[in-house]
Design an enzyme around this catalytic site. Structure first.
Site, PDB file in Angstrom:
ATOM      1  CD  GLU A  57      -1.606  -2.430   1.418  1.00  0.00           C
ATOM      2  OE1 GLU A  57      -0.506  -2.591   1.989  1.00  0.00           O
ATOM      3  OE2 GLU A  57      -2.342  -3.371   1.089  1.00  0.00           O
ATOM      4  NE  ARG A 166     -17.356  -8.060   1.673  1.00  0.00           N
ATOM      5  CZ  ARG A 166     -18.322  -8.930   1.969  1.00  0.00           C
ATOM      6  NH1 ARG A 166     -19.311  -8.585   2.753  1.00  0.00           N
ATOM      7  NH2 ARG A 166     -18.279 -10.150   1.470  1.00  0.00           N
TER       8      ARG A 166
END
Lengths: 316, 275
Positions: A57, A166
């Site tokens: 990341e 999500r």
């Protein structure tokens, strides 16, 4: 996908496809979660404009910043816990300080991630991103607003953070609604007795709460504060002038998110009681999204309860 | 422009004098680690990089990323001497509102291609620039100068994988190997050797050279130029505080107080034209 079965991350994937057709300089940086963040269709159609750096990341953010230094329109997306959690310092020094127009998209936010539990349920991303002086922070509530806001972000020449969920979210706005701007909010229900500022999944809950409150003769004004930074300050202040009290609801820690932003705004300009509906002093855990929403009090009934409390304390 | 080697040495000496004056006037800044990279920067900015100082954002320019942002006095002097901005700016380095900040800022300083300040991050930025330029079919090259201590940052190795994975042959990494970091020697604090083996194993072409010798730099750059499909790395052996004898031999690694006496002594030594 039928209405109501679509998530904000689905909208992100769709927006990228639509944007990529008209903007040849749009590129995407992924960290090996492209299927989950819905960028894999973009990757399939535009392989030359898609860069995966693997599970890294920090390097995602730096790669994105480097691409932006050359004038490209960069979207970098991963699970918010890791993208803005692990990548925070890279965002600070390589994106925020130089004010590069990198569009940071954090998916899988909040307890509605569900079974994965605390490590994956990002509840402090708004706090981390909102502190930056030049970072626009956007929290769409549904598919249509997410589609619109991702497209709007594409035109911005400064850093943007977009928070996605999500789970599928119920539709609030009609397909094709494009009336969303950074710094804006949307009054979804007009009311005279209590202001409810909300974002993300709590917009739907706030509308349900407004229905319940109406039956008790309390008329709630519901403002979708999809732009958490900058806040729709005028709309909020104009509303609390009329109502004299405020509830702020978000799927985020009570510390550092929308609620504190609203409280800070209101206390400095027109002090009225503000009560937060949020996650207080604890991390998430495993469970189904619906169970977790109930367990952590991210529900219409909690908004109703908070609204009644602030209404009794309202500024007259 | 291709100055002779002795001209490069004169340029390097002038840059070192600028650095001492800048840091002396500012009473703040990292003197010894600025001095160690002077010859590398002079080599790059007068012999290697394709640039247009009158058009700093020229799209086809070569890019330079300073990973070890604390060495920016050296970069600022080099940029001023290549006419990216007036030399007067050097004397307000680190002052409130100055063009020349304590660490490089892209939006303030003409000629600065990437932000700096947080160690370990230069290579990742260089990779992003490289991927963007590749997408534009540009022939520009990217040079990234990092300190040796910052290789202890994990992010550096993430980025080192990315450069090799994408075959970024237009990226050249230069490691300022002065063997020192804040609190002592790199090998005592957290060893980074065997550096050459590590980077080779990561998929890099690695060369070593004397970072204060222009002939050695020339050979290393030439040797890298022949390698295809891999990113290139030059481990430049350098001396912290190079050019000022009492700094080079300072066991504290150049963290002595920058008084007026010190500055004058340092400038006198540089005026005499050591190398």
């Amino acid at each position: 996908m039928a209405a109501g079965e679509r998530s904000t991350r689905d909208a992100f994937g769709q927006a990228l496809l639509e944007l990529a057709d008209i903007d040849e300089e749009l590129v995407v940086v992924d960290g090996d979660v492209g299927s989950s963040t819905r960028v894999s269709r973009f990757a399939g159609r535009f392989p030359d404009r898609f860069f995966s750096v693997g599970m890294a990341e920090q390097d995602m953010i730096l790669t994105a910043a480097g691409l932006a230094l050359c004038g490209l329109n960069v979207y970098v997306s991963s699970f918010a816990s890791f993208l803005v959690g692990r990548g925070y310092e890279q965002i600070r020094s390589a994106v925020a300080i130089p004010s590069l127009p990198v569009k940071i998209v954090g998916s899988h936010c909040g307890v509605t991630v569900g079974e994965d539990g605390a490590s994956h349920q990002m509840l402090e991303d708004l706090a981390l991103m909102r502190v930056f002086p030049n970072m626009t922070v956007l929290v769409p509530a549904d598919y249509a607003s997410a589609l619109s806001l991702v497209k709007k972000s594409s035109e911005m020449a400064s850093p943007v953070y977009i928070r996605l969920g999500r789970a599928p979210s119920p539709d609030i706005y009609g397909d094709g609604d494009d009336g969303f701007v950074p710094g804006g909010g949307r009054v979804l229900r007009e009311g005279a007795d209590v202001t409810v500022c909300c974002c993300g999944i709590m917009v739907f809950e706030a509308l349900r709460a407004a229905d319940i409150l109406a039956r008790q003769n309390i008329s709630a004004e519901v403002i979708d504060c999809y732009s958490v930074s900058p806040l729709p300050a005028q709309q909020i202040l104009e509303s609390v002038h009329r109502t004299g009290c405020c509830v702020a609801a978000e799927e985020h820690f009570a510390r550092g998110g929308l609620g504190e932003a609203v409280a800070s705004l209101v206390s400095g300009a027109y002090p009225v009681p503000v009560k937060q509906v949020a996650v207080f002093d604890r991390f998430g855990q495993s469970g189904s999204p619906a169970e977790l929403q109930e367990y952590y009090g991210l529900t219409a009934s909690q908004i109703v309860s908070a609204a009644v409390q602030v209404w009794t304390m309202r500024r007259r | 422009m291709t100055p002779e080697l002795h001209d490069l040495a004169e340029l390097a000496s002038a840059v070192r004098r600028d650095i001492v004056r800048m840091i002396g006037v500012a009473r703040s800044g990292h003197l010894a680690s600025s001095l160690s990279i002077v010859d590398i920067l002079v080599w790059l900015y007068w012999e290697v990089l394709s640039l247009r100082p009158e058009e700093p954002a020229w799209e086809d320019r070569d890019r330079f990323v300073l990973g070890k942002g604390h060495g920016c006095p050296a970069l600022y002097s080099v940029l001023a001497n290549r006419n990216f901005f007036p030399r007067e700016e050097l004397w307000s380095y680190r002052r409130l509102g100055a063009m020349l900040q304590g660490f490089p800022e892209v939006r303030r300083t003409p000629g600065v291609d990437a932000p700096g300040g947080s160690l370990g991050q230069g290579l990742g930025l260089a990779n992003g620039i490289s991927l963007a330029l590749r997408g534009k079919s540009s022939s520009s090259r990217i040079f990234c100068l990092v300190g040796d201590g910052e290789l202890q940052e994990g992010i550096f190795w993430e980025s080192a994988m990315t450069s090799a994975h994408y075959g970024l042959e237009n990226v050249t990494l230069i490691i300022d190997r002065d063997m020192r970091q804040m609190e002592g020697s790199t090998e005592t604090i957290m060893s980074i050797e065997p550096l050459r083996d590590k980077l080779s194993a990561f998929g890099w072409n690695v060369r070593e050279c004397d970072g204060h010798d222009f002939d050695s730099l020339r050979q290393a750059f030439a040797a890298l130029g022949k390698s295809g499909g891999k990113p290139g790395c030059i481990v430049a052996l350098t001396r912290l505080g190079k050019g000022i004898s009492f700094l080079e031999n300072d066991p504290s690694g150049g963290r002595m107080v920058l008084g007026r006496d010190f500055m004058e002594k340092a400038l006198r030594e540089l005026e005499k034209g050591g190398d």
